[in-house]
Design a protein around this motif. Structure first.
Motif, short mmCIF file in Angstrom:
data_model
loop_
_atom_site.label_atom_id
_atom_site.label_comp_id
_atom_site.label_asym_id
_atom_site.label_seq_id
_atom_site.Cartn_x
_atom_site.Cartn_y
_atom_site.Cartn_z
N LEU A 189 30.03 68.22 -57.56
CA LEU A 189 30.84 69.28 -56.96
C LEU A 189 32.25 69.31 -57.54
CD1 LEU A 189 29.77 68.93 -53.21
CD2 LEU A 189 29.10 70.72 -54.80
N GLN A 197 33.44 77.24 -57.25
CA GLN A 197 33.77 76.59 -55.99
C GLN A 197 34.18 77.60 -54.93
OE1 GLN A 197 36.75 73.62 -56.81
NE2 GLN A 197 35.33 72.23 -57.84
N GLY A 200 30.74 79.41 -53.76
CA GLY A 200 29.91 78.60 -52.89
C GLY A 200 28.66 78.10 -53.59
N VAL A 201 27.98 77.18 -52.93
CA VAL A 201 26.75 76.59 -53.45
C VAL A 201 25.66 76.73 -52.39
CG1 VAL A 201 27.97 74.96 -54.93
CG2 VAL A 201 27.39 74.30 -52.59
N SER A 210 20.56 67.19 -49.78
CA SER A 210 21.12 68.33 -49.07
C SER A 210 22.18 67.91 -48.07
CB SER A 210 20.00 69.09 -48.35
OG SER A 210 19.10 69.64 -49.26
N VAL A 213 25.34 67.25 -50.03
CA VAL A 213 25.96 68.50 -50.48
C VAL A 213 26.65 69.19 -49.32
CG1 VAL A 213 25.50 70.79 -51.40
CG2 VAL A 213 24.38 68.81 -52.41
N ALA A 214 26.00 69.23 -48.16
CA ALA A 214 26.58 69.90 -47.00
C ALA A 214 27.92 69.27 -46.61
CB ALA A 214 25.61 69.84 -45.82
N ALA A 217 30.71 69.39 -49.85
CA ALA A 217 31.14 70.75 -50.13
C ALA A 217 32.09 71.24 -49.05
CB ALA A 217 29.93 71.68 -50.24
N SER A 218 31.78 70.94 -47.80
CA SER A 218 32.68 71.34 -46.71
C SER A 218 34.02 70.62 -46.80
CB SER A 218 32.02 71.04 -45.36
OG SER A 218 30.81 71.76 -45.22
N VAL A 224 29.02 76.35 -48.32
CA VAL A 224 27.73 75.73 -48.62
C VAL A 224 26.68 76.29 -47.67
CG1 VAL A 224 28.36 73.75 -47.16
CG2 VAL A 224 26.46 73.56 -48.78
N ALA A 245 27.89 73.08 -42.94
CA ALA A 245 27.07 74.01 -43.73
C ALA A 245 26.48 75.09 -42.84
CB ALA A 245 25.96 73.27 -44.46
N TYR A 270 25.97 82.59 -55.65
CA TYR A 270 26.06 81.18 -55.30
C TYR A 270 25.42 80.32 -56.40
CZ TYR A 270 26.43 83.55 -50.78
OH TYR A 270 26.76 84.40 -49.78
#
Length: 537
Positions: A189, A197, A200-201, A210, A213-214, A217-218, A224, A245, A270
């Motif tokens: 990230l 960025q 979003g992803v 996952s 990532v959640a 990313a937050s 996300v 997320a 995304y």
């Protein structure tokens, strides 16, 4: 008086008092105020310089000596999702058009990563993607993610005496999301373009990747979206939402969720993320090997999970072999689907779907990454062993009892290699064992612990024929009390019996201390009830 001192025609001036030559009172007060304010400004400016010089850098404010106290900023709230984007998910009719698979693979060089945290499109190419990572890439990853992930301890375990090996547990389950995959995700990230960025992803799975990532990313203010199938456990859905997320349930299978996520990524800009074979992701995971080498001196071997998603094994092996080629790197995978062993034999990725939908093996099953991981594994990994499901369950029980750690199959599979006795050559040596994941759902944990106690001969089941005479069952209970066993369940059956009319069958489930205690109980029951039926597991 001399008349020459006076000028002719000048008018005499009357001097009444000395105060006539002084400035007015208001002017004096004003000047004093200006001087006072000027002095205060100088003092404040000097004090600000001192504070600025003494203030710790941004990383030190969020990192302790051994690692960050908490991932991300203290008290920071996850970014809110733009309400306008909800229209992209509320009307499914507009998404039924043609589906185009859109994917982005991210790689980069170490020197460029140190200069900035974005990767430009001109840096992405197929030759670089298949290129093996270097030790410098892993070092750069460790430098950039040091404030975002925990530097987990690698501690001596009390299990060492039981198995005759100096075991040092690398407790990666202590990461914020309970998984080692935070390392690769955070580095991935942080390497995205700033424009991406902002857009979003999106991910489509309910595994540890996952979850990582959640959260990260937050924490970095990246929108996300997580697409999960409708049969995902509610606890996973709730946790992803708490990380910040937007979770969308779609489809009955993981395949449906992935197709939907790719479609949304194509239409909304995304970035679709998945566990990949890129140098960036593998470098982030490889930082685990760096920490193990720093924390355990005179290390002889390191045991890491292999299985299908062997990114941790490949990245960590590259780092360890660069630092000390004499360290043995051993991979462990399940005996039911030895995907890595088969892939190394054939030289290409082999996919085994037999356990891909199994909840117990969710994070240790699936296809291999690709040529990058296979090349690193074949070059740096000394040995790959397989373990049975029984060994994994017993390892989960040992970690719970001795380390007070609740881990899943991915977290216990490395210790299972020692429990199964397949690494006898490590007796008396210093061995680091990676405990990579602790995301075990409560319903599954109950099943695993109950089965592990049975496999460890600590939960026994037997049936005895007794007469209906008063006191016969109480005599059985007296024997159980004398043997100091714990009764978990007892059941009497006399309606569906093929024996004597006045005979009933009593079935008991009891818990013992260990195998020796179980043998003592069995001998005592056989002496009193020769026709006893002992239920073998």
């Amino acid at each position: 008086m001399d008349s020459s001192r006076f000028v002719s025609g000048a008018k005499p001036v009357a001097i009444t008092s000395l105060g006539s030559f002084l400035p007015p009172y208001a002017v004096v007060v004003g000047v004093l105020l200006h001087v006072f304010v000027y002095c205060i400004a100088i003092l404040y400016r000097d004090e600000s310089k001192v504070r600025k010089l003494d203030a710790p850098p941004h990383c030190e404010r969020h990192c302790s000596k051994d690692g960050p106290v908490r991932n991300g900023h203290i008290g920071q709230q996850p970014p809110s999702i733009n309400p306008e984007r909800l229209k992209d998910f509320g009307e499914e009719d507009s998404l039924n058009g043609g589906v185009k698979t859109w994917e982005m693979k991210i790689i980069g060089r170490n020197e460029e990563l140190l200069r900035d945290s974005v990767i430009r499109p001109d840096r992405i190419s197929q030759p670089d993607y298949n290129k093996s990572i270097r030790f410098e890439d892993i070092s750069a990853a460790a430098f950039k993610i040091q404030c975002g992930v925990q530097k987990t301890p690698c501690m001596y375990s009390r299990l060492s005496k039981q198995y005759g090996v100096d075991i040092y547990l690398k407790k990666e389950y202590l990461q914020y999301t309970g998984s080692v995959k935070e390392r690769g995700v955070l580095y991935l990230l942080m390497s995205l373009q700033q424009d991406q960025q902002r857009k979003g992803v999106i991910v489509a799975s309910d595994n540890n990747f996952s979850m990582a990532v959640a959260y990260h990313a937050s924490e970095h203010q990246i929108p996300v979206f997580v697409i999960m199938s409708t049969n995902t456990l509610p606890a996973r859905v709730k946790m992803c939402r708490e990380y910040g997320a937007m979770v969308i349930s779609y489809g009955s299978t993981t395949r449906d969720s992935q197709l939907h996520a790719r479609r949304l990524a194509q239409e909304n800009g995304y970035l679709y993320l998945e566990e990949q074979d890129s140098a960036i992701y593998l470098s982030g995971l490889g930082t685990t090997g760096l920490e193990i080498y720093e924390q355990v001196p005179k290390l002889d071997a390191v045991i890491l999970p292999a299985g299908a998603q062997c990114g941790l094994l490949a990245g960590s092996a590259a780092a360890l072999k660069h630092l000390n080629p004499r360290i043995a790197v051993i991979g462990v995978e399940s005996e039911g689907f030895p995907v890595l062993q088969q892939s190394l034999k054939t030289g290409r990725s082999v996919e085994d779907q037999s356990h891909s939908n199994c909840q117990f093996y969710k994070d240790v099953s699936g296809p291999c990454f690709g040529t990058n991981s296979l090349q690193l594994t074949g070059k740096f990994v000394d040995k790959v062993v397989t373990v049975r499901e029984q060994d994994i369950l017993i390892s989960m029980l040992r970690l719970l009892e001795y380390e007070r750690a609740i881990v899943d199959a991915e977290g216990a599979i490395c210790l299972a290699a020692l429990v199964s006795g397949k690494l006898l050559e490590l007796k008396g040596k210093r061995v680091a064992v990676a405990v990579c994941s602790g995301n075990l759902e409560l319903p599954l944990m109950r099943q695993c612990i109950d089965r592990a106690l049975t496999l460890d001969n600590r939960v026994c089941k037997f049936s005895i024929l007794v007469s209906d005479c008063p006191g016969d069952i109480s005599k059985l209970l007296e024997i159980l009390a004398r043997e100091e066993v714990r009764i978990l369940d007892i059941k009497q059956e006399h309606m569906y019996m093929a024996s004597d009319l006045f005979t009933s069958e009593v079935t008991c489930i009891v818990e013992t201390r260990d195998k020796i205690h179980t043998a003592q109980l069995r001998n005592a029951l056989v002496d009193r009830y020769p026709m006893m039926t002992w239920m073998e597991r």
